[in-house]
Design a protein around this motif. Structure first.
Motif, PDB file in Angstrom:
ATOM      1  N   PHE A  42      17.753  -9.407  11.857  1.00  0.00           N
ATOM      2  CA  PHE A  42      18.862  -9.194  12.787  1.00  0.00           C
ATOM      3  C   PHE A  42      18.673 -10.077  14.017  1.00  0.00           C
ATOM      4  O   PHE A  42      17.634 -10.002  14.692  1.00  0.00           O
ATOM      5  CB  PHE A  42      18.939  -7.725  13.191  1.00  0.00           C
ATOM      6  CG  PHE A  42      20.046  -7.404  14.154  1.00  0.00           C
ATOM      7  CD1 PHE A  42      21.338  -7.821  13.917  1.00  0.00           C
ATOM      8  CD2 PHE A  42      19.792  -6.676  15.317  1.00  0.00           C
ATOM      9  CE1 PHE A  42      22.364  -7.528  14.805  1.00  0.00           C
ATOM     10  CE2 PHE A  42      20.802  -6.372  16.203  1.00  0.00           C
ATOM     11  CZ  PHE A  42      22.097  -6.806  15.952  1.00  0.00           C
ATOM     12  N   ASN A  43      19.657 -10.881  14.336  1.00  0.00           N
ATOM     13  CA  ASN A  43      19.568 -11.828  15.444  1.00  0.00           C
ATOM     14  C   ASN A  43      20.251 -11.256  16.687  1.00  0.00           C
ATOM     15  O   ASN A  43      21.451 -11.429  16.899  1.00  0.00           O
ATOM     16  CB  ASN A  43      20.211 -13.164  15.049  1.00  0.00           C
ATOM     17  CG  ASN A  43      20.175 -14.179  16.183  1.00  0.00           C
ATOM     18  OD1 ASN A  43      19.351 -14.081  17.089  1.00  0.00           O
ATOM     19  ND2 ASN A  43      21.065 -15.151  16.126  1.00  0.00           N
ATOM     20  N   GLU A  44      19.484 -10.590  17.532  1.00  0.00           N
ATOM     21  CA  GLU A  44      20.050  -9.984  18.734  1.00  0.00           C
ATOM     22  C   GLU A  44      20.590 -11.029  19.718  1.00  0.00           C
ATOM     23  O   GLU A  44      21.496 -10.736  20.504  1.00  0.00           O
ATOM     24  CB  GLU A  44      18.993  -9.126  19.452  1.00  0.00           C
ATOM     25  CG  GLU A  44      18.541  -7.900  18.683  1.00  0.00           C
ATOM     26  CD  GLU A  44      17.282  -8.169  17.863  1.00  0.00           C
ATOM     27  OE1 GLU A  44      16.664  -7.199  17.398  1.00  0.00           O
ATOM     28  OE2 GLU A  44      16.933  -9.362  17.696  1.00  0.00           O
ATOM     29  N   ALA A  45      20.036 -12.238  19.676  1.00  0.00           N
ATOM     30  CA  ALA A  45      20.473 -13.290  20.599  1.00  0.00           C
ATOM     31  C   ALA A  45      21.940 -13.665  20.394  1.00  0.00           C
ATOM     32  O   ALA A  45      22.554 -14.281  21.269  1.00  0.00           O
ATOM     33  CB  ALA A  45      19.595 -14.525  20.434  1.00  0.00           C
ATOM     34  N   GLN A  46      22.492 -13.294  19.264  1.00  0.00           N
ATOM     35  CA  GLN A  46      23.895 -13.573  18.984  1.00  0.00           C
ATOM     36  C   GLN A  46      24.822 -12.748  19.877  1.00  0.00           C
ATOM     37  O   GLN A  46      26.002 -13.070  20.018  1.00  0.00           O
ATOM     38  CB  GLN A  46      24.188 -13.267  17.504  1.00  0.00           C
ATOM     39  CG  GLN A  46      25.568 -13.661  17.026  1.00  0.00           C
ATOM     40  CD  GLN A  46      25.760 -13.388  15.538  1.00  0.00           C
ATOM     41  OE1 GLN A  46      24.791 -13.221  14.785  1.00  0.00           O
ATOM     42  NE2 GLN A  46      27.004 -13.334  15.103  1.00  0.00           N
ATOM     43  N   TYR A  47      24.250 -11.693  20.490  1.00  0.00           N
ATOM     44  CA  TYR A  47      25.048 -10.777  21.298  1.00  0.00           C
ATOM     45  C   TYR A  47      24.463 -10.722  22.720  1.00  0.00           C
ATOM     46  O   TYR A  47      23.797  -9.752  23.092  1.00  0.00           O
ATOM     47  CB  TYR A  47      25.054  -9.393  20.656  1.00  0.00           C
ATOM     48  CG  TYR A  47      25.359  -9.456  19.172  1.00  0.00           C
ATOM     49  CD1 TYR A  47      26.658  -9.644  18.717  1.00  0.00           C
ATOM     50  CD2 TYR A  47      24.339  -9.372  18.229  1.00  0.00           C
ATOM     51  CE1 TYR A  47      26.943  -9.732  17.368  1.00  0.00           C
ATOM     52  CE2 TYR A  47      24.618  -9.453  16.872  1.00  0.00           C
ATOM     53  CZ  TYR A  47      25.912  -9.638  16.450  1.00  0.00           C
ATOM     54  OH  TYR A  47      26.183  -9.729  15.113  1.00  0.00           O
ATOM     55  N   PRO A  48      24.722 -11.737  23.532  1.00  0.00           N
ATOM     56  CA  PRO A  48      24.024 -11.895  24.821  1.00  0.00           C
ATOM     57  C   PRO A  48      24.342 -10.836  25.877  1.00  0.00           C
ATOM     58  O   PRO A  48      23.552 -10.637  26.807  1.00  0.00           O
ATOM     59  CB  PRO A  48      24.485 -13.278  25.294  1.00  0.00           C
ATOM     60  CG  PRO A  48      25.808 -13.494  24.614  1.00  0.00           C
ATOM     61  CD  PRO A  48      25.667 -12.841  23.272  1.00  0.00           C
ATOM     62  N   HIS A  49      25.480 -10.155  25.776  1.00  0.00           N
ATOM     63  CA  HIS A  49      25.847  -9.186  26.801  1.00  0.00           C
ATOM     64  C   HIS A  49      25.348  -7.770  26.491  1.00  0.00           C
ATOM     65  O   HIS A  49      25.413  -6.893  27.361  1.00  0.00           O
ATOM     66  CB  HIS A  49      27.374  -9.151  26.970  1.00  0.00           C
ATOM     67  CG  HIS A  49      27.958 -10.457  27.399  1.00  0.00           C
ATOM     68  ND1 HIS A  49      28.476 -11.361  26.499  1.00  0.00           N
ATOM     69  CD2 HIS A  49      28.086 -11.021  28.629  1.00  0.00           C
ATOM     70  CE1 HIS A  49      28.915 -12.421  27.166  1.00  0.00           C
ATOM     71  NE2 HIS A  49      28.689 -12.241  28.446  1.00  0.00           N
ATOM     72  N   TYR A 248      34.082 -11.977  24.764  1.00  0.00           N
ATOM     73  CA  TYR A 248      33.179 -13.012  24.286  1.00  0.00           C
ATOM     74  C   TYR A 248      33.203 -13.046  22.762  1.00  0.00           C
ATOM     75  O   TYR A 248      33.091 -12.006  22.105  1.00  0.00           O
ATOM     76  CB  TYR A 248      31.752 -12.761  24.782  1.00  0.00           C
ATOM     77  CG  TYR A 248      30.726 -13.745  24.275  1.00  0.00           C
ATOM     78  CD1 TYR A 248      30.597 -15.001  24.858  1.00  0.00           C
ATOM     79  CD2 TYR A 248      29.870 -13.404  23.223  1.00  0.00           C
ATOM     80  CE1 TYR A 248      29.645 -15.905  24.395  1.00  0.00           C
ATOM     81  CE2 TYR A 248      28.924 -14.294  22.762  1.00  0.00           C
ATOM     82  CZ  TYR A 248      28.814 -15.548  23.350  1.00  0.00           C
ATOM     83  OH  TYR A 248      27.875 -16.451  22.877  1.00  0.00           O
ATOM     84  N   ASP A 249      33.369 -14.228  22.187  1.00  0.00           N
ATOM     85  CA  ASP A 249      33.387 -14.394  20.737  1.00  0.00           C
ATOM     86  C   ASP A 249      31.965 -14.621  20.241  1.00  0.00           C
ATOM     87  O   ASP A 249      31.408 -15.705  20.419  1.00  0.00           O
ATOM     88  CB  ASP A 249      34.275 -15.583  20.369  1.00  0.00           C
ATOM     89  CG  ASP A 249      34.467 -15.718  18.853  1.00  0.00           C
ATOM     90  OD1 ASP A 249      33.829 -14.948  18.098  1.00  0.00           O
ATOM     91  OD2 ASP A 249      35.242 -16.593  18.430  1.00  0.00           O
ATOM     92  N   ALA A 250      31.375 -13.590  19.643  1.00  0.00           N
ATOM     93  CA  ALA A 250      29.978 -13.647  19.185  1.00  0.00           C
ATOM     94  C   ALA A 250      29.863 -14.033  17.711  1.00  0.00           C
ATOM     95  O   ALA A 250      28.754 -14.015  17.171  1.00  0.00           O
ATOM     96  CB  ALA A 250      29.294 -12.314  19.424  1.00  0.00           C
ATOM     97  N   ARG A 251      30.961 -14.383  17.078  1.00  0.00           N
ATOM     98  CA  ARG A 251      30.877 -14.792  15.670  1.00  0.00           C
ATOM     99  C   ARG A 251      30.073 -16.075  15.544  1.00  0.00           C
ATOM    100  O   ARG A 251      30.131 -16.949  16.417  1.00  0.00           O
ATOM    101  CB  ARG A 251      32.274 -14.997  15.093  1.00  0.00           C
ATOM    102  CG  ARG A 251      33.095 -13.723  14.961  1.00  0.00           C
ATOM    103  CD  ARG A 251      34.511 -14.018  14.506  1.00  0.00           C
ATOM    104  NE  ARG A 251      35.218 -14.822  15.511  1.00  0.00           N
ATOM    105  CZ  ARG A 251      36.481 -15.227  15.352  1.00  0.00           C
ATOM    106  NH1 ARG A 251      37.136 -14.940  14.255  1.00  0.00           N
ATOM    107  NH2 ARG A 251      37.067 -15.952  16.321  1.00  0.00           N
ATOM    108  N   GLU A 252      29.339 -16.183  14.451  1.00  0.00           N
ATOM    109  CA  GLU A 252      28.559 -17.394  14.204  1.00  0.00           C
ATOM    110  C   GLU A 252      29.496 -18.582  14.036  1.00  0.00           C
ATOM    111  O   GLU A 252      30.481 -18.513  13.309  1.00  0.00           O
ATOM    112  CB  GLU A 252      27.679 -17.229  12.962  1.00  0.00           C
ATOM    113  CG  GLU A 252      26.528 -16.256  13.165  1.00  0.00           C
ATOM    114  CD  GLU A 252      25.616 -16.209  11.978  1.00  0.00           C
ATOM    115  OE1 GLU A 252      24.392 -16.205  12.178  1.00  0.00           O
ATOM    116  OE2 GLU A 252      26.123 -16.184  10.841  1.00  0.00           O
ATOM    117  N   LYS A 253      29.176 -19.648  14.725  1.00  0.00           N
ATOM    118  CA  LYS A 253      30.019 -20.839  14.663  1.00  0.00           C
ATOM    119  C   LYS A 253      29.652 -21.715  13.472  1.00  0.00           C
ATOM    120  O   LYS A 253      28.519 -21.769  13.062  1.00  0.00           O
ATOM    121  CB  LYS A 253      29.887 -21.650  15.965  1.00  0.00           C
ATOM    122  CG  LYS A 253      30.156 -20.806  17.223  1.00  0.00           C
ATOM    123  CD  LYS A 253      31.566 -20.231  17.215  1.00  0.00           C
ATOM    124  CE  LYS A 253      31.876 -19.553  18.541  1.00  0.00           C
ATOM    125  NZ  LYS A 253      31.191 -18.285  18.742  1.00  0.00           N
TER     126      LYS A 253
END
Length: 253
Positions: A42-49, A248-253
């Motif tokens: 799980f990549n928590e950094a994807q959700y910075p807020h 904020y758009d947290a979807r993977e680019k």
């Protein structure tokens, strides 16, 4: 009839848009508490807020396989129980359905609103709390107006759907995403906070759906697809919170 249906859809979209704007204009602090240990995929950094914490001293009573955990997550009909500490979270997880349940705390750390399935309708702002008021109304009171709740004098009763309203969390330990220990009182930190519970078993591969199915047997392919689908479902609430609360758009680019 088609024209009427189209008008209804447009009207509903406008309502949802307004509600979403309400949260982004007065965002509370959002804390997510994971039941159990951190999932390494799980990549928590994807959700910075979002502030994400775990309870590694809570362990599953039954050692389920990755596929069993994924299937249970998808169906929602099966929930694995946990044992260990903190006892308060163990009890409410085992006795109640708090996966994606939410609690709003005022600046004094008192719970003023509670509800379940925070993103069930795809609109967090209008999600009804146990008192039938939209979550956005309570957030407005706590964040924008600075209102505080009233403490209950009676003993908490877990059998009630709003068991936390009027109470503060009992003190317990948490771990942040780097494994550092902290306390729930430090996490709430004297400001309005929306707390949401989640569970991602540490043996579930959230990246399974990204892998190619080439060269896999039918069983292995099915396993990866089930895990991937469950992982996508688990990430949905994180994406919704980033989008609707913080714009904020947290979807993977």
């Amino acid at each position: 009839m088609t024209k009427f249906f189209s008008i209804c859809v447009i009207a509903l979209s406008l309502v949802l848009s307004v509600n979403a704007q309400k949260l982004s204009k007065m965002p509370p602090r959002v804390v997510l508490i994971g039941i159990g240990a951190k999932n390494p995929t799980f990549n928590e950094a994807q959700y910075p807020h979002l502030k994400i914490y775990y309870t590694p001293e809570l362990t599953p009573v039954k050692n389920a396989t990755e596929t069993q955990n994924a299937a249970a997550s998808l169906s929602g009909a099966v929930k694995f129980t946990y044992d260990g500490q903190p006892e308060f979270l163990k009890n409410i997880w085992n006795d109640k359905n708090i996966d994606e349940a939410f609690m709003l705390f005022d600046k004094n750390g008192l719970c003023v609103a509670q509800g379940y399935d925070v993103d069930k309708q795809g609109d967090i702002a209008s999600r009804l709390c146990t008192d039938k008021k939209p979550l956005a109304d309570h957030i407005k009171d706590c964040v924008k107006k600075g209102k505080t709740g009233k403490a209950e004098k009676k003993e908490m009763k877990l059998k009630k759907s709003d068991f936390m309203v009027g109470y503060s969390f009992p003190e317990f330990n948490l771990s942040d995403i780097d494994g550092n220990s902290t306390k729930i009182s430090e996490v709430l930190n004297g400001e309005p906070t929306l707390v949401i519970f989640f569970n991602i078993p540490d043996n579930m591969d959230l990246n399974a759906a990204k892998e190619s199915g080439e060269g896999k047997s039918g069983k292995a392919f099915l396993k990866s697809m089930v895990s991937g689908a469950a992982g996508a479902g688990k990430s949905g609430v994180f994406l919704a919170l980033e989008s609707q609360v913080y714009d904020y758009d947290a979807r993977e680019k």
